[in-house]
Design a protein around this motif. Sequence first.
Motif, PDB file in Angstrom:
ATOM      1  N   SER A  18      -6.090   5.271  -1.456  1.00  0.00           N
ATOM      2  CA  SER A  18      -7.158   4.313  -1.758  1.00  0.00           C
ATOM      3  C   SER A  18      -7.230   4.121  -3.268  1.00  0.00           C
ATOM      4  O   SER A  18      -7.557   5.054  -4.006  1.00  0.00           O
ATOM      5  CB  SER A  18      -8.505   4.826  -1.236  1.00  0.00           C
ATOM      6  N   THR A  74      -9.390   2.393  -4.698  1.00  0.00           N
ATOM      7  CA  THR A  74     -10.809   2.331  -5.065  1.00  0.00           C
ATOM      8  C   THR A  74     -11.389   3.717  -5.311  1.00  0.00           C
ATOM      9  O   THR A  74     -12.035   3.968  -6.328  1.00  0.00           O
ATOM     10  CB  THR A  74     -11.608   1.633  -3.958  1.00  0.00           C
ATOM     11  N   GLU A  79       0.860  -1.181   0.000  1.00  0.00           N
ATOM     12  CA  GLU A  79       0.000   0.000   0.000  1.00  0.00           C
ATOM     13  C   GLU A  79       0.902   1.239   0.000  1.00  0.00           C
ATOM     14  O   GLU A  79       2.012   1.221   0.550  1.00  0.00           O
ATOM     15  CB  GLU A  79      -0.907   0.044   1.242  1.00  0.00           C
ATOM     16  N   LEU A  90     -14.846   3.917   1.259  1.00  0.00           N
ATOM     17  CA  LEU A  90     -13.968   3.185   2.177  1.00  0.00           C
ATOM     18  C   LEU A  90     -14.329   1.703   2.258  1.00  0.00           C
ATOM     19  O   LEU A  90     -13.483   0.877   2.634  1.00  0.00           O
ATOM     20  CB  LEU A  90     -14.051   3.805   3.576  1.00  0.00           C
TER      21      LEU A  90
END
Length: 897
Positions: free
Chosen positions: A686, A688, A670, A876
């Motif tokens: 993130s 996403t 990450e 999230l």
Amino acid sequence: MTKQQQFIEFVVENLLTLTEAYGKAEVEKLVKKFKDQAEALGVLGKNKNPLTDDEIKAIINGFDQIRTTSASSIPVEKRDINKWKIKDLIKFVSDKINMGGDEEEEEVDQTPDVVYDDPNYTIWNGSKEGNCIKYGKGERWCITKGSFGSYRYSQQRGYPIFYLVKNKNLPESDTLSFVAIQVRNKPENQRYVFTNRKNNPYESNEMGWDELTSRIPWLTNIPDVKDKLKYIGIGKAEQRQKTWSSYSGLSENEFDSLSFNEKKAYLSIRKGQRYVIQDGDVTHSDFIQDYLPYYPELKKWVADFPFEYGFKPIIFNFDEFTPQQQKSIAVKVNNVEHGGNDIDGRGDGSVLIELGIKNIIKLLEYNPKAFPPTNDSCVGLVKLDGDDYIVQLLHSNNILTVKYLKKSTGWERIKLNSYSEDLLFNHPFIKSVPFAAIANAIGTYNLSPKKIGGLLYKIQNPKEGEDVGSLSISEVDGKKILFDLNGLTPSTYDITNNKISKLDLSSEENQNIRDKFLELTKTNDNFKISLGINLIRNKDKAGIQSPTEIYDIFKDAPKEIYDAIYQEQTNDTTKQFIYPTEQGTVIYSTIGRKYLNGKTSIITDQTDINNFITAVKKSNFKFNDENINNLLSTPFRESNTFSKLLVSTPDFQSITVDGNAYKYKTINDEIYRYVPTNLANSNKWSFTSGRWIRGTVRPQDIGQAAPAANAAAPAAGGRRGRPAGAARAPQAAPAAPAAGGTPVANIFAASNLTPGYNSLPRGARRRLEMAGATQVNVRGDRGSSARQNQLGNSGRVTAAYSINSGGQQPTKIYLITMASGTVIASINIQPGNYNYIVTSTGFLIVNNPRQLMTVLQGRNITEGMKSFIIKNYLSLNPHQLDEVKAMLKTHTSNKKN
């Protein structure tokens, strides 16, 4: 005591004897007239008493002295004293006669004017405008030409202090032989800005000390130079001037009481505001018409430094200035050394029509190149048959269109023929138009061979100092050859005997011409700049040059060439950088893509990343948080390899440090960003949602020692928590804030924002709670005004609080009520310039206060908090999409039932 009253006291004591210019009867008549006016208008004299006969006589005598010794400073139409009103007369005479004692006493600056001097180097202190003008005389910097105030009192620039530093060992032609260095009241990595002797670029990016000394290496030869280039804060008198940028501005009497230097600083600061004088909402245009005639010295200053006032209102009122002043104004329009230009000559011509065609014609008469060429057009003044025409030359795909400006319709097309062709050939920017477009027009409209010859002669024999753009004429093998690099692709023409024919340089018979062309590209900077721009626009469709030839052209090109190429691009988020190699020129983009031979792909290997960073370093471009987010998000639809490789590259860290205090690291596959000195302020990327979310970086993740445990672990089998049967110990009361002020937690509680406040990083809360908060007036507060300007009709700043941060700038909290009624808080924590938005449920990180509205819109806060909460939760937890849809559907059905 106002300046007018100081003046009256001065003239009574010093100018009591009237000259013989006025007879006794005339004096008595003037005294009665002015006394009646003063009584009616409430103009007072010494000790705030009504004006006496002697005081009025002294004023008349003061005017007569000015008329006798300096008649040119009085407007022609005002040289008869009968045409004055008493209030205006006092203003005028008091501005011309030095009374003494009217300047506010400045705080003593302990830094000497000459900070350091030895046989090799000199450092001058530029904390005062006079020092900048004196020690920088003859240089191109704005601060040496009257722009000191607009820089020194700029909050955005961090109220900079200036140092003029000279290296006596370097030749005058060296751009780093004399530099102006700004030291700003900003974090260490944004503290320094410098400008070289060439003033190009006129201001560098903000940088830390290490980068400053890498850009100006000889600075470190000066002993203790960093301590010598210290920041000097704004004194009491300067603090007062800071307030002049407030929305309302000063009243007429307050402005009138300022000294001459203060008036200059005030006008500079008010340039970006709507009104100059609060009374009667006096605009900049009104001020020129109604006030400047009574301040001739100030009027001269406006003409000498129009960029300090703003060009638009000046040009709109061009006739208010003398011909000499008009010329002074005109030559500075569009002069980068003087801060550029706020008049746009492009578009439909409406801006030029608004300013007045007569005024624009006069401007262009004094400065034919007031509006520089753009990528596809240029505007200039041309005479035809005794009439003046404002002419626009448009060129697209080598097709030329000629238009002129009409007051009623804007740009009107002109057909070229034997009558109108002078509008083309005599245009001041004709040499900036691609010659291919001119050649097409010559063939299409059968234009005069004589005029063609005249144009070619002007190109081949430019006047001293004249820029012929990217056109050059040389003789090769007995032929006259014109080389043109103004267009999207290079072109070459045989112009022998004024007959124009395009040449194919790939042909063997033209090899000598090709060799000459390549020779020119290596020695002509204009050619290099145009070629670089063309390569970026055409993504390596280079035309006649081979990859190796392009590489040879650019391999020794100085940094200034790359600067000029990148300055042509206006969008930082998609800026592109050339990287010539012997295999082909690669174009790298700030969105993480590369282009080679017209093909595009995402950067996915370390070699490309290294080349990308090298290309970026050749420019003055510095990444900001928006650029970094684009780099991280754009390629992720296909691969995240690029981003992980990029953030692990040491050079990437050094590029981003000036615009971003974060460091970057890949942990457990990450991407994280963090502040080494405050790990609580860290985030995770993130994939996403394509944004930063909360994420924790531990000390051990970045090679720091892990924190020691606070207490020993319980014995085996022992009970965790309090002993059985023992009463729960009362929680300690929160630490009280420093003396004075409202506890910060109470402010958020009163607005129902406690959950969001409690979710802030501990470090942020700790800094907010260091001292009590003091409420400040929203009206006149710069931070409130800046946020209000961004919000528009979407919300209002309803309260603002200030917290002593122990630094130069306080920490601020702004409570904002959105149009929907939702209350949020915008926080700016100092020192460090950390920014957050607090909602009723959480917080958001804002990379820059100017991005407030962007963040709100991106999180749908402007559309209502319920929608925002749902979307934020899904970003999230994307795996719960179906569950959330089902819950919403059930909730909707229940409401209907």
